[in-house]
Design an enzyme around this catalytic site. Sequence first.
Site, PDB file in Angstrom:
ATOM      1  N   CYS A   1       6.912  -1.357  -9.522  1.00  0.00           N
ATOM      2  CA  CYS A   1       7.440  -1.089  -8.180  1.00  0.00           C
ATOM      3  C   CYS A   1       8.832  -1.674  -7.998  1.00  0.00           C
ATOM      4  O   CYS A   1       9.041  -2.870  -8.231  1.00  0.00           O
ATOM      5  CB  CYS A   1       6.481  -1.691  -7.147  1.00  0.00           C
ATOM      6  SG  CYS A   1       7.116  -1.684  -5.464  1.00  0.00           S
TER       7      CYS A   1
ATOM      8  N   TRP B   1      -3.374  -1.125  -5.336  1.00  0.00           N
ATOM      9  CA  TRP B   1      -3.061  -1.607  -6.673  1.00  0.00           C
ATOM     10  C   TRP B   1      -4.231  -2.445  -7.182  1.00  0.00           C
ATOM     11  O   TRP B   1      -4.892  -3.142  -6.418  1.00  0.00           O
ATOM     12  CB  TRP B   1      -1.805  -2.473  -6.647  1.00  0.00           C
ATOM     13  CG  TRP B   1      -0.572  -1.796  -6.170  1.00  0.00           C
ATOM     14  CD1 TRP B   1      -0.192  -1.606  -4.874  1.00  0.00           C
ATOM     15  CD2 TRP B   1       0.458  -1.229  -6.979  1.00  0.00           C
ATOM     16  NE1 TRP B   1       1.021  -0.957  -4.831  1.00  0.00           N
ATOM     17  CE2 TRP B   1       1.443  -0.712  -6.096  1.00  0.00           C
ATOM     18  CE3 TRP B   1       0.652  -1.111  -8.349  1.00  0.00           C
ATOM     19  CZ2 TRP B   1       2.592  -0.096  -6.554  1.00  0.00           C
ATOM     20  CZ3 TRP B   1       1.806  -0.489  -8.807  1.00  0.00           C
ATOM     21  CH2 TRP B   1       2.764   0.016  -7.918  1.00  0.00           C
TER      22      TRP B   1
ATOM     23  N   THR C   1       0.511  -2.552   0.150  1.00  0.00           N
ATOM     24  CA  THR C   1       1.740  -2.503  -0.648  1.00  0.00           C
ATOM     25  C   THR C   1       2.003  -3.801  -1.402  1.00  0.00           C
ATOM     26  O   THR C   1       1.438  -4.854  -1.098  1.00  0.00           O
ATOM     27  CB  THR C   1       2.942  -2.200   0.264  1.00  0.00           C
ATOM     28  OG1 THR C   1       3.081  -3.266   1.219  1.00  0.00           O
ATOM     29  CG2 THR C   1       2.763  -0.879   1.001  1.00  0.00           C
TER      30      THR C   1
ATOM     31  N   TYR D   1      13.892   8.433  -3.035  1.00  0.00           N
ATOM     32  CA  TYR D   1      12.608   8.899  -2.522  1.00  0.00           C
ATOM     33  C   TYR D   1      12.797  10.062  -1.554  1.00  0.00           C
ATOM     34  O   TYR D   1      11.972  10.975  -1.490  1.00  0.00           O
ATOM     35  CB  TYR D   1      11.870   7.751  -1.826  1.00  0.00           C
ATOM     36  CG  TYR D   1      11.356   6.714  -2.788  1.00  0.00           C
ATOM     37  CD1 TYR D   1      10.109   6.852  -3.386  1.00  0.00           C
ATOM     38  CD2 TYR D   1      12.130   5.601  -3.126  1.00  0.00           C
ATOM     39  CE1 TYR D   1       9.636   5.910  -4.278  1.00  0.00           C
ATOM     40  CE2 TYR D   1      11.665   4.662  -4.017  1.00  0.00           C
ATOM     41  CZ  TYR D   1      10.420   4.815  -4.596  1.00  0.00           C
ATOM     42  OH  TYR D   1       9.964   3.884  -5.492  1.00  0.00           O
TER      43      TYR D   1
END
Length: 358
Positions: free
Chosen positions: A62, A95, A129, A193
């Site tokens: 990430c 995750w 996140t 993105y």
Amino acid sequence: MTNHTTEHSTRGAYVNEGEEFNRDTTYIEDRIVADPTASTDGEHQLWAAEAGTYRLVAARACPWANRALIVRRLLGLEDAISVGLPGPTHDARSWTFDLDEGGKDPVLGIERIQDAYFKRFPDYPRGITVPAIVHVESGAVVTNNFPQITEDFAKEWGAFHREGAPDLWPAEQEDEMRQVMKRIYTEINNGVYRCGFAGSQEAYNKAYQRLWDALDWVEERLATRRYLMGDHITEADVRLFTTLVRFDPVYFGHFKCNRQPLTTMPNLWGYARDLFQTPGFGDTVDFQQIKEHYYIVHEDINPTGIVPAGPQLENWLSDHGREALGGSPFNTDAGATAPGPVREGEYVTPGHNPLYPA
């Protein structure tokens, strides 16, 4: 046209079909500060900066988490804040610690980072996140506010910095640096993105133009200065680097940011290699995990899940020539030095980075 929403894996990113990409930027805004009783921040819950109390959970794949790994290493916070490293892929839940023995984080004892979120907020409604900082004793998440995490590492954790830690937020440059970082975030970090998750041709065209306008601006800025703010590295360089290091392996093709590869932009490519070869930057990068994350997790963009074999990576170690502009990564006049060797257990997997040959 039906308004269809597809959830993505990157910090609450989503795209509406036919619309421009938007990012959910609502995070847990608690802060960890040197002295909560003396802080003027009355809007957020404050936690005390204490060695051994917190664990940074940061997936190498990430870009937002990569920032935290770089800053932690540059400042020498390894002894103060331990690190948990989730694997590169995840499902809709969160995750996972699939790289650790038994599939559990060895300190927190959890399989998924969502467990730390739900420990604090049982009905947490937003994206799970990384990076996230977890309070070790309680097992509860403290914050996932990624830009504030690295700023506070620099400003609030000074008592735990290594000797020779660089000043990543020089006071005399902070006002300009914030302006530079804001443009880098909106137009480049988030711009890739915006291209990749565009919901229409029109949205993509606009996003593509915005991205390349900003990259051309940085290419020009770096023609006369070694780093974004001048002669030495700052937080601004950390924030740009994590996008640049992913550009050719992922964003160029996967996100359709394909006007030209990074390697054809002399100033940006030289600058990126300069940083990559600086201790604390390149030694945190796992190119294989980066590719696996984007190409496997983004099933709507890459439904086959095939991870490309290229590009070749040895050129990241080639001469960059940026010394001709003067300056140095670390301001030696102010006593700054490079961080020491990477800690045991925190090495990038051999073969995933040219600094770590197979």
